[in-house]
Design a protein around this motif. Sequence first.
Motif, PDB file in Angstrom:
ATOM      1  N   CYS A 132      35.590  40.530  52.246  1.00  0.00           N
ATOM      2  CA  CYS A 132      35.821  40.498  50.805  1.00  0.00           C
ATOM      3  C   CYS A 132      36.895  39.450  50.502  1.00  0.00           C
ATOM      4  N   LYS A 133      36.903  39.011  49.250  1.00  0.00           N
ATOM      5  CA  LYS A 133      37.990  38.172  48.754  1.00  0.00           C
ATOM      6  C   LYS A 133      39.050  39.073  48.148  1.00  0.00           C
ATOM      7  N   VAL A 134      40.267  38.976  48.638  1.00  0.00           N
ATOM      8  CA  VAL A 134      41.344  39.846  48.157  1.00  0.00           C
ATOM      9  C   VAL A 134      42.464  38.980  47.598  1.00  0.00           C
ATOM     10  N   ASP A 135      43.147  39.488  46.593  1.00  0.00           N
ATOM     11  CA  ASP A 135      44.309  38.802  46.032  1.00  0.00           C
ATOM     12  C   ASP A 135      45.257  39.842  45.444  1.00  0.00           C
ATOM     13  N   ARG A 157      35.170  41.149  40.539  1.00  0.00           N
ATOM     14  CA  ARG A 157      36.542  41.369  41.012  1.00  0.00           C
ATOM     15  C   ARG A 157      37.050  42.667  40.394  1.00  0.00           C
ATOM     16  N   VAL A 158      37.494  43.608  41.259  1.00  0.00           N
ATOM     17  CA  VAL A 158      37.860  44.934  40.781  1.00  0.00           C
ATOM     18  C   VAL A 158      39.071  45.428  41.572  1.00  0.00           C
ATOM     19  N   HIS A 159      39.856  46.321  40.950  1.00  0.00           N
ATOM     20  CA  HIS A 159      41.041  46.880  41.589  1.00  0.00           C
ATOM     21  C   HIS A 159      40.622  47.830  42.712  1.00  0.00           C
ATOM     22  N   GLN A 170      36.932  41.528  45.939  1.00  0.00           N
ATOM     23  CA  GLN A 170      35.660  40.986  45.436  1.00  0.00           C
ATOM     24  C   GLN A 170      34.699  40.881  46.606  1.00  0.00           C
ATOM     25  N   TYR A 171      33.568  41.526  46.487  1.00  0.00           N
ATOM     26  CA  TYR A 171      32.602  41.585  47.590  1.00  0.00           C
ATOM     27  C   TYR A 171      31.939  40.226  47.789  1.00  0.00           C
ATOM     28  N   ILE A 172      31.772  39.831  49.069  1.00  0.00           N
ATOM     29  CA  ILE A 172      31.093  38.584  49.432  1.00  0.00           C
ATOM     30  C   ILE A 172      29.685  38.943  49.886  1.00  0.00           C
ATOM     31  N   SER A 213      29.561  47.130  46.948  1.00  0.00           N
ATOM     32  CA  SER A 213      28.427  46.226  46.698  1.00  0.00           C
ATOM     33  C   SER A 213      27.426  46.828  45.717  1.00  0.00           C
ATOM     34  N   ARG A 214      27.198  48.154  45.816  1.00  0.00           N
ATOM     35  CA  ARG A 214      26.206  48.782  44.950  1.00  0.00           C
ATOM     36  C   ARG A 214      26.733  49.008  43.538  1.00  0.00           C
TER      37      ARG A 214
END
Length: 389
Positions: free
Chosen positions: A128-131, A88-90, A140-142, A81-82
């Motif tokens: 988090c959103k993961v794919d 969206r990041v690996h 991706q942090y929610i 988050s910080r």
Amino acid sequence: MGKADFLSPKAIANRIKSKGLQKLRWYCQMCQKQCRDENGFKCHCMAESHQRQLLLASEDPNKFMDYFSDEFKNDFIELLSRRFGTKRVHNNIIYNEYINFREHVHMNSTQWETLTDFTKWLGREGLCKVDETPKGWYVQYIDRDPETIRRQEEQARKKKQDLDDEERSAKFIEEQVRRGRDGKEVEESPVFTELIRESEEEKVAFNMGASSCVAGPSKVSSALGASALKAAASSTKRKDTSSDGRADKKKKSALEEIIEMEEKKKKKKQSVRTDYWLQPNIVVKVVTKRLGEKYHKKKAVITEVRDKYGAVVKMIDSGDKLKLDQNHVETVIPAPGKRVLILNGPHRDTEALLEGIDEKSFSATLELDSGPQKGKRVDVPYEDFSKLA
């Protein structure tokens, strides 16, 4: 042999070696001690302090594993988050930055065996959103900060209000165009009647202008000339009056438009249909994913309505109480024969019985069970009624 001095070559070499990351297999999580080589790790395992830590861990191993898992999860999410916000990041990029801290919690002391398992767990818990992609897992942090959620909802409402204003102005323009077309004067076609003579001796009279004249054979030419002049004068007067009438009509239509707009605003304020529909003691379904898979698509009962757009709900399965916005829930359609409550429209706050469902028109046939129109059958859309608790 005594310990080397602080500025001796050996001490300096030891400090240089201890900097940075060491091998994971020579790290003791219970003691939080990093050993430099296999011999040092063997000596540490034989130490009395390490044996005491193992005895403590053997009494309740799940407690220590849960503690380390929570520490790993909190530090990982805080860094995500910080450092990256809601981008969206690996997952490997985040993990490599996380382990740069020498005193970090190692994954082999948590409940997750691999980073992939931990990433999947974050997605299942709704943190988090993961794919998954051919390049690996992305997270991706929610952001669940109440201030952020309130700001997002405010922006969504403002955007919706702007769209409503644009649609309202478009409808108003279309209405004006339609009324302009309908207001065009249509010229009346002439009506032909049969010439009837009441007696044979009666002379024929022609009305050529505003006034009629009866002329004999000697005065026909003078009568025709006077009537022609009168007809020309009356036609010019008719044109003037028609142009003045059209101008007055245009002015009246503009005034009428303003009056009608005011009446529409009053009717809209007094309209029975509103943009809020929450009512206590009805069953709803949670549709938001922000609360995680535990509550998603689960049914709840509204126990209290707050500020028209919010409600306190009690989950049917677990009994948990949540405060949700009406955008986070939807109505529940029961089986035919069950009791429902109408939430919007002309029959608002009326209890009814569900008789049938029309899937093509997304509506249902209800039989009113209360009020002055009890027994009447009405068609109500899905979103305007819900099951009673």
